[in-house]
Design a protein around this motif. Structure first.
Motif, PDB file in Angstrom:
ATOM      1  N   TYR A 179    -107.565  51.618   3.361  1.00  0.00           N
ATOM      2  CA  TYR A 179    -106.685  50.451   3.324  1.00  0.00           C
ATOM      3  C   TYR A 179    -106.090  50.215   1.944  1.00  0.00           C
ATOM      4  N   LYS A 230    -103.612  47.141  -0.263  1.00  0.00           N
ATOM      5  CA  LYS A 230    -103.604  45.677  -0.371  1.00  0.00           C
ATOM      6  C   LYS A 230    -102.779  45.053   0.750  1.00  0.00           C
ATOM      7  N   GLY A 231    -103.005  43.801   0.986  1.00  0.00           N
ATOM      8  CA  GLY A 231    -102.273  43.089   2.023  1.00  0.00           C
ATOM      9  C   GLY A 231    -102.666  41.622   2.029  1.00  0.00           C
ATOM     10  N   TRP A 232    -102.319  40.944   3.105  1.00  0.00           N
ATOM     11  CA  TRP A 232    -102.593  39.507   3.235  1.00  0.00           C
ATOM     12  C   TRP A 232    -103.485  39.281   4.446  1.00  0.00           C
ATOM     13  N   GLU A 277    -104.031  37.028  -0.445  1.00  0.00           N
ATOM     14  CA  GLU A 277    -103.796  38.424  -0.793  1.00  0.00           C
ATOM     15  C   GLU A 277    -105.132  39.089  -1.123  1.00  0.00           C
ATOM     16  N   ARG A 334    -110.972  45.976   6.877  1.00  0.00           N
ATOM     17  CA  ARG A 334    -109.690  45.306   6.626  1.00  0.00           C
ATOM     18  C   ARG A 334    -108.720  45.498   7.799  1.00  0.00           C
ATOM     19  N   THR A 376    -102.263  49.140   5.838  1.00  0.00           N
ATOM     20  CA  THR A 376    -102.331  47.880   5.105  1.00  0.00           C
ATOM     21  C   THR A 376    -103.436  46.993   5.670  1.00  0.00           C
ATOM     22  N   ASP A 379    -105.178  43.922   7.319  1.00  0.00           N
ATOM     23  CA  ASP A 379    -104.790  43.073   8.446  1.00  0.00           C
ATOM     24  C   ASP A 379    -103.963  43.821   9.493  1.00  0.00           C
ATOM     25  N   SER A 380    -103.981  45.148   9.450  1.00  0.00           N
ATOM     26  CA  SER A 380    -103.340  45.951  10.495  1.00  0.00           C
ATOM     27  C   SER A 380    -104.431  46.518  11.404  1.00  0.00           C
TER      28      SER A 380
END
Length: 503
Positions: free
Chosen positions: A297, A299-301, A306, A349, A475, A477-478
């Motif tokens: 993974y 970075k992401g939200w 974040e 994640r 990413t 949250d996917s």
């Protein structure tokens, strides 16, 4: 659930007594067993760790852990005081064998007080590199000899490859008999996982359907919304394949794929699980290319915050080749399952934290309804949800209320919250009680561990020898890398997820 009537006086020695596992899991589980009346009448809990600590301070630390992490909430002080009377602390440095002398004196004093049938359980809640050293010290000090009244509990990871697993098995079986060794996998203690066997083998209508004739494919999906957090150092040496698939997910696959045992004897059930592992198709280089997917993974939200990518987590190599996601297509080459794919995926994640087993049945052989009334047609599915909800649901087609003949999927659901009012015991409560009563059904045997490693070593070696040029490739949250969708889509399927609300 078992009662305490058959439990002999018990001494539980916890190596790593001041560690996170004891505070979060073991101490709350032992206290809940006591509070619910499942501890033996005579018992003692000895915590050990390197640093000096008084009994009173150790008890205070454990109470803090129980108050924070127990399913039953904060302790009732009077009950806790009675429980804690039997909790003591010994300072034991496992790298200084002489310190085992004090532990031996404490155990012998309690054995004299409790009587000749007293059993001693050594729980190794420590780093895996200390397992052999502790086992040897227990042997050197004469603390491992009585095979009827002495047990040792080993936490995962049980080795980090086939060779180290064999070495550890050799060391342990040179000191203990196999019936004394409890290789614990907390997933097998979860209530819904235990219910798989009850659901499969206590209901006559399922067995005729549980095979390649009626089942299309099977999915086992264990996804986590969290990242590695402060476990980056550990995760760098493990990865998703070692951390989850080699143990948790393959054990779930064995429960789904095993043949009917002739009885509920622990070794009979474990024999059937080993048969599944031995029947699984070995991986060729071509299989690794087309039947496995790895991911890492970025970075992401997540929930408006974040979060960093894996390579920016504490303790992680900035150029890490460690996978945080893995998806694999397995085949079990036997009469029951020949040609039926088992799709397994796990990752960190991801969009949702959930553990699902989905059995999709083949379509009806002939559609009698006009296409207009079946626009939402869906093949029957059996969905076993382990978390966050605990349920078993059968998805079937039904007629929508009204004058027109319109079909749509409906769920026939058994869920724990709606059916039972009592709290569900935590996995460690179940498994600790099994250790005390000598029931090895939910614990892995040496040949199980080695068979699982042997199956996955070609994949592990291939991934470690060839650096992924695509990392990071999904990413936060996917649902993971696109290649994981392609893996299952090539066969005409898609990954299934329950529409659960994110809390």
């Amino acid at each position: 659930m078992k009662t305490s009537l058959n439990v002999n006086p018990t001494i539980v020695v916890i190596f790593g007594g001041t560690g996170d596992l004891n505070l979060r899991k073991l101490a709350p589980a032992l206290y809940n067993l006591y509070a619910d009346g499942y501890m033996p009448e005579k018992y003692a809990i000895i915590g050990t760790a390197r640093r000096p600590l008084t009994d009173e301070k150790f008890r205070e630390n454990l109470m803090d852990g129980v108050n924070q992490f127990s399913r039953s909430g904060k302790v009732k002080q009077e009950k806790w005081n009675k429980f804690a009377e039997n909790v003591i602390y010994n300072s034991v440095d496992v790298e200084t064998p002489e310190s085992f002398g004090l532990l031996k004196k404490s155990i012998e004093k309690l054995q004299k007080e409790f009587g000749p049938k007293t059993q001693v359980i050594y729980y190794l809640a420590v780093a895996p590199n200390l397992f052999p050293l502790i086992a040897k010290c227990l042997s050197d000090y004469g603390l491992a000899g009585n095979e009827d009244n002495c047990r040792i509990v080993i936490e995962k990871p049980f080795g980090r490859d086939l060779e180290t697993a064999k070495e550890l098995n050799c060391i342990l079986t040179g000191i203990f008999t196999e019936k004394q060794i409890y290789r614990i996998d907390h997933y097998l203690g979860k209530e819904t996982v235990q219910n798989i066997m009850a659901f499969r083998f206590a209901n006559s209508f399922l067995e005729p359907l549980w095979n390649r004739t009626y089942i299309d494919h099977i999915q086992i999906s264990v996804t986590e919304q969290l990242g590695v957090g402060d476990r980056g150092g550990y995760y760098e040496s493990a990865g998703a394949l070692r951390d989850m698939i080699q143990n948790h997910l393959l054990q779930l696959l064995c429960l789904i794929g095993m043949e009917t045992p002739i009885n509920f004897d622990a070794d009979e059930i474990r024999n059937k699980k080993v048969d599944v592992l031995k029947a699984m198709r070995p991986f060729s280089p071509e299989d690794i290319r087309f039947s496995t997917v790895r991911g890492q993974y970025t970075k992401g939200w997540v929930e408006g915050k974040e979060v960093p990518g894996y390579r920016h987590e504490t303790g992680v190599d900035p150029n890490s080749n460690t996978e945080t996601f893995a998806a694999i297509k397995f085949f079990v080459d036997n009469w029951r399952w020949q040609g039926i794919p088992f799709y397994v995926r796990t990752g960190k994640r991801l969009f949702q934290t959930s553990s699902l087993i989905t059995i999709q049945f083949k379509d009806v052989p002939h559609h009698i309804f006009p296409s207009g009334v079946t626009e939402h047609w869906q093949q029957n599915r059996l969905i076993i949800s382990i978390q966050p909800e605990m349920s078993i649901r059968l998805q079937v087609q039904g007629k929508r209320p009204g004058l027109d003949m319109v079909l749509n999927p409906v769920d026939m659901v058994f869920d724990y919250k709606g059916t039972y009012s009592s709290d569900t015991p935590e996995a460690y409560e179940t498994l600790l009680l099994d250790v005390m009563t000598g029931d090895q059904t939910q614990f892995m045997r040496a040949d199980q561990v080695e068979a699982a490693w042997e199956l996955l070593m070609p994949v592990i070696n291939a991934w470690e020898s060839k650096k992924s040029l695509s990392f990071p490739n999904y990413t936060a949250d996917s649902w993971g890398p696109e290649d994981a969708e392609a893996l299952i889509a090539r066969d005409g399927f898609h990954w299934f997820a329950l529409p659960l609300n994110k809390e």
